[in-house]
Enzyme design. Structure first.
Site, PDB file in Angstrom:
ATOM      1  N   TYR A  18      26.351 -10.479 -20.442  1.00 17.81           N
ATOM      2  CA  TYR A  18      26.257  -8.895 -19.769  1.00 17.81           C
ATOM      3  C   TYR A  18      27.436  -8.254 -19.480  1.00 17.81           C
ATOM      4  O   TYR A  18      27.654  -7.117 -19.128  1.00 17.81           O
ATOM      5  CB  TYR A  18      25.186  -8.987 -18.805  1.00 17.81           C
ATOM      6  CG  TYR A  18      23.902  -9.241 -19.107  1.00 17.81           C
ATOM      7  CD1 TYR A  18      23.011  -8.378 -19.784  1.00 17.81           C
ATOM      8  CD2 TYR A  18      23.203 -10.589 -18.835  1.00 17.81           C
ATOM      9  CE1 TYR A  18      21.754  -8.591 -20.220  1.00 17.81           C
ATOM     10  CE2 TYR A  18      22.114 -10.966 -19.072  1.00 17.81           C
ATOM     11  CZ  TYR A  18      21.200  -9.806 -19.971  1.00 17.81           C
ATOM     12  OH  TYR A  18      20.028 -10.347 -20.154  1.00 17.81           O
ATOM     13  N   HIS A  23      25.544  -1.300 -18.626  1.00 16.77           N
ATOM     14  CA  HIS A  23      24.605  -1.407 -17.362  1.00 16.77           C
ATOM     15  C   HIS A  23      25.410  -2.116 -16.364  1.00 16.77           C
ATOM     16  O   HIS A  23      25.037  -2.302 -15.102  1.00 16.77           O
ATOM     17  CB  HIS A  23      23.463  -2.308 -17.892  1.00 16.77           C
ATOM     18  CG  HIS A  23      22.280  -1.731 -17.117  1.00 16.77           C
ATOM     19  ND1 HIS A  23      21.769  -0.573 -16.840  1.00 16.77           N
ATOM     20  CD2 HIS A  23      20.997  -2.305 -16.974  1.00 16.77           C
ATOM     21  CE1 HIS A  23      20.555  -0.610 -16.378  1.00 16.77           C
ATOM     22  NE2 HIS A  23      20.080  -1.497 -16.645  1.00 16.77           N
ATOM     23  N   ASN A  74      16.297  -5.544 -12.547  1.00 18.44           N
ATOM     24  CA  ASN A  74      15.140  -5.123 -11.735  1.00 18.44           C
ATOM     25  C   ASN A  74      14.761  -5.964 -10.595  1.00 18.44           C
ATOM     26  O   ASN A  74      13.605  -5.864 -10.166  1.00 18.44           O
ATOM     27  CB  ASN A  74      13.743  -5.115 -13.096  1.00 18.44           C
ATOM     28  CG  ASN A  74      13.790  -6.875 -13.617  1.00 18.44           C
ATOM     29  OD1 ASN A  74      14.749  -7.628 -13.233  1.00 18.44           O
ATOM     30  ND2 ASN A  74      12.733  -6.854 -14.381  1.00 18.44           N
ATOM     31  N   ASP A  99      25.360   2.875 -13.490  1.00 17.94           N
ATOM     32  CA  ASP A  99      25.412   3.489 -14.498  1.00 17.94           C
ATOM     33  C   ASP A  99      24.351   4.840 -14.410  1.00 17.94           C
ATOM     34  O   ASP A  99      23.242   4.580 -14.170  1.00 17.94           O
ATOM     35  CB  ASP A  99      25.357   2.546 -15.785  1.00 17.94           C
ATOM     36  CG  ASP A  99      23.884   2.161 -15.685  1.00 17.94           C
ATOM     37  OD1 ASP A  99      23.729   1.230 -14.668  1.00 17.94           O
ATOM     38  OD2 ASP A  99      23.070   2.060 -16.758  1.00 17.94           O
ATOM     39  N   ASN A 120      16.067   0.611 -13.413  1.00 19.26           N
ATOM     40  CA  ASN A 120      15.222  -0.254 -12.793  1.00 19.26           C
ATOM     41  C   ASN A 120      15.963  -1.008 -11.505  1.00 19.26           C
ATOM     42  O   ASN A 120      15.200  -1.395 -10.611  1.00 19.26           O
ATOM     43  CB  ASN A 120      15.089  -1.359 -13.823  1.00 19.26           C
ATOM     44  CG  ASN A 120      14.164  -1.190 -14.679  1.00 19.26           C
ATOM     45  OD1 ASN A 120      13.145  -0.165 -14.573  1.00 19.26           O
ATOM     46  ND2 ASN A 120      14.307  -1.552 -15.984  1.00 19.26           N
TER      47      ASN A 120
END
Length: 194
Positions: A18, A23, A74, A99, A120
């Site tokens: 990631y 994000h 989340n 973001d 989230n």
């Protein structure tokens, strides 16, 4: 300088897969802030977050805890709530760096409170803190071109052209966090909201 402690939460997802995602801009901004503080992230005893404790702006600067939750976006609220309780930081001195699809890439906006706008991480923070009245440094990523879903877009890496500009955007967002803590919301909004 103020002796009030601020909790700056960089939102993102953990792990190398990631790391370059849109994000994860909150993680990237907090990495920049950590380098300004002059320290690296370490696991916090509450678990599920890495933190840097220090001062922004040198020895007499503002006291901050920079946090990177070690959970998926989340689930961010749990670690943030635990850190806020541990450090006794009220919700109005919590800053989420995240973001924002509705702001063009290479721009940002700073605000206090508001909804989660489908984000989230913000939704989880609002639920766990029992309030949405925390500050936000909203770093623009723009909307996807064509038919790409927003969910896929935020979890995709920055384009080659964006990566050339990204260090400046990260520095600008870090400046906005520092300004928010030292100069307050109104001055920061007039200086940074584009």
């Amino acid at each position: 300088m103020t002796e009030e402690l601020w909790l700056v939460v960089g939102l993102g997802n953990p792990g190398p897969s990631y790391a370059g995602n849109r994000h994860n801009i909150g993680y990237l901004v907090n990495d920049e802030l950590a380098s300004r503080v002059g320290s690296g992230f370490r696991p916090h005893k509450t678990g599920r977050a890495d933190v840097v404790e220090g001062r922004l702006g040198g020895p007499g600067g503002a006291r901050v805890v920079l946090a990177r939750p070690r959970c998926y976006m989340n689930e961010t609220g749990g670690p943030v709530s635990a850190l806020a309780k541990f450090y006794k930081v009220p919700v109005e001195r919590v800053i989420a760096v995240h973001d924002e699809l509705d702001i063009p890439f290479d721009t940002l906006r700073v605000k206090l409170g508001g909804g989660d706008n489908g984000h989230n991480g913000l939704r989880s923070m609002r639920r766990s803190l029992d309030s949405g009245e925390f500050h936000r440094v909203r770093v623009g990523i723009g909307r996807p071109q064509g038919r790409q879903s927003p969910a896929d877009f935020v979890l995709s890496d920055y384009s080659a052209a964006e990566r050339k500009v990204l260090p400046f955007q990260i520095g600008h967002a870090a400046d906005a966090v520092e300004s928010l803590i030292t100069d307050g919301l109104e001055k920061t909004q007039s200086r940074f909201n584009s």
